[in-house]
Structures are given as C-alpha cells and as structure tokens.
Design a protein around this motif. Sequence first.
Motif: not given
Length: 424
Positions: A106-112, A300-312, A336-341
């Motif tokens: 939640f917080v990182y999304g705003a910062a990114a 690059s940080s935004l896209v990487g998190v949107w993909n990688g952390v969503s898989m986690m 659930w991957y899409r839910a986190y995105i």
Amino acid sequence: MASATDTTPSTTTDGRRPGWSLIGPGLVVAATGVGAADLVATLIAGSKYGYALLWTVVVGCIMKVVLVEGAGRYSLATGRTIYQGWSSLGKWTTWYFGPYIVIWGFVYGAAAMAGTGLPLHSLMPFLPVAVWGILSGLIGLALVWWGRYALFEKVCAALVGIMFVTMVGAAILTLPNLPELAKGLVPMIPDGALVNVLSVAGGVGGTITLAAYGYWIREKGWTTPGHMRVMRIDNSVAYVVTGIFVVSTLIVGAELLYSANIAIKTGDEGLLNLSDVLADRYGVWAGSVFLVGFWAAAMSSLVGVWNGVSMMFADFVGHVRGLASDHPDVGLGGKWYRAYILWLTFPPMLMMFLGKPVYLILAYGVLGAFFMPFLSITLLWLLNTDRVPKEWRNKLPSNIAMVLCAAAFIALAANEVRKAVSAA
C-alpha cells in the motif's frame, strides 16, 4: 555465493547446457531494487565524502550477489519457492510476512507512482506529479496484468538501458578524478559516515524483490539444479552492471556536488536538484536527459514490483488457503497475482492526494527495516539444513558472507527503525 567446491554438472534434465544471455532475471532483480531513494543516498554520500565511500558500493554488490544467489540456489535445488521455504521454518514467518507484504504494498505503491511522476512533471509540467504518477501506475498494471514474463523482461531491459546510459553518461561528462576514484576502493569510514556507509551498501539493489528472484528464474524456465551455473552467471553479471551504475551515481555526486559544496534534498526530490545542477553546468539538454534516466530508474522499480512481488503475494495466499502450488489462482496471471497488482495500483492513489497516515508509515518503516535481516537469517537457516540437498547447502565461504550480510542489515534495520519512529 557460489562455492568453488560445487561440482555438479550444469546441465538440464535432457543433458543440454542451458543458454544464457545478458538480459535475464538477475538484471531484472538488480534494476528493480535500485530506486530513486537509493540513488539519492549514493549522491548524498558522494556530495558529503567525495570518493571515500566508493568501496561500500562494491561491498553492497557483493552482499546482494550472495543473497540473490542463495535465493536462486534454494529454488533450483529444491523446486520450491522462497515462501514455501519460509513456511517450513514455522508459523512465525507467515505472521511477519503477511502484514508486511500488505502494508508494504500500500505504501510502496504510492511512493513508486510519486517517484515516476516527479521527473515526468519536470519534463512536461502541464500535468501535476500525482496525475503523471497515476498514469505510470496504470501503465505498469497494463504491462504485467497478463503475466507475460518475456514482455516484462524486455520492458525492464529497455528501462535499464536508458538509466544505465544516462547515469554513466553523466559520470563521464563530469570528467571523474581517476586517482581519487582508485583511493575510494580502500575501505575507510570518515567521521560521522557510518549511516551513509550502511545506506549505500544496503541500497545497491536491496529490497523485497531480492526474494522475487526465485520466481523470475522459474518463469525464465530455469527450474532444476542443472541451471545452477547459468543462474550464478546471470546474478553476478547483473550486479556488475548495477555496480557500474551506482558507482557512476557516486562519481556524479563527488564531482558535481562535493567539489562545489552543493547540498541536495533527501528523497526523490534530490534527483530533481541534480537535474538542475546538470542543466546549469552543461545546458538544459543535460538536465532533461538526466530526468529521462531518473524516470527509467523509477519506472523499472515500479514495473518490477508490480510483477515480482505480486507473484510472491499469490504464493503466500495459495499457501495460507491450502491451494496446490500449480493451482491457476496462484500462478503468474492468476487471481491472487492480479489482486495484488490492483492493491499496488488503486488504493495507494488515495495517499497521493490525502497524505500519508502516520501510523501506517511507521508500520511500513519498521516492518520494511526487518525484511533484509529476515531474508539473510532465513537463507542461512534454509541453506544449512536438510531442507536443501546436501550438495547444494552452504559451504564455509557462503556462511561467512551471509553472516556478515545479516549483521550489516541488522545494523541498518536499527537505524531505519530509529528514523521511522522519529518521523512518526
């Protein structure tokens, strides 16, 4: 860290040697971990101490190579994800990781989104920062929504290319002092610089995305111990590239800011200050080109998190709900991957307009500070027990390196907790 005593042949199950290319999961994880805040920390170190802390960049890269190699080795040796490994250590890992990944997202999304919005607003001021940030978040969502790893990797490679050429170009433009650069490789800590040492070493591509490496190598098709060698090459080359990038940032700080005694702001706005300095020194074009590189680093940080952390997150939910590891709801592109995105993209937009709730920021800072120690300690645990086949367990060099990583990140965590509490 790769051990010299590992002799298992690096072949796949059908006897072929796996291929390797410069663009791979290692470059993705390294680039994703280097955000605007890390660049500013390096710039400030250069502006305060010149080249004296250059050695910390090298140490930081080695630390990340050790940890990412450990995460990748665990996944390849066991066929399990890093979260499955954590869950085998007890329920305490779930009680930490669950709240952490929800609050962090939640917080990182705003910062990114704000981080991508700042350079775009400076380049094209007809839209405010928040609107540019939201547009970047939506673009990130569109790029990763369908779970096409090959497309995601190509996008990250393009962004890495832009940020690399931009920052290395800026470093060359400043005509670095090579003798002083060489002296900076000798370890020393100037008076009052310990916090800067920790910030630079800890910030060279170091976030939750380090743990996402195992998921990215799986999507790349590297799934067996036969891919161990190619994984290690991928990881090492990625952090060499990242090291050159961060060294270039330090050079810019040392040559442009330290020599002229110019201070910049902390946070993402520090990069806007640097853009102004470049524009004043070399012309408007230099400032604009740097802003493009700033945007590429943030994006690059935004896209990487949107993909990688969503898989986690999908893996985490699947485990908590008792779903099979191959259940479609918990895979790349699953429910659930899409839910986190969506969680990363839409709720954080409120923070961009309404401000940051103090207690949420405090929880984010505290939980986030403990992630890198958590990763270091759990990797030590996993890679020294029968959870991993004997031939792939840690050897003495790997254990020494991981213990040093854990100690460094515990010290950095203590400082981050202090800052979070003070800010709150």
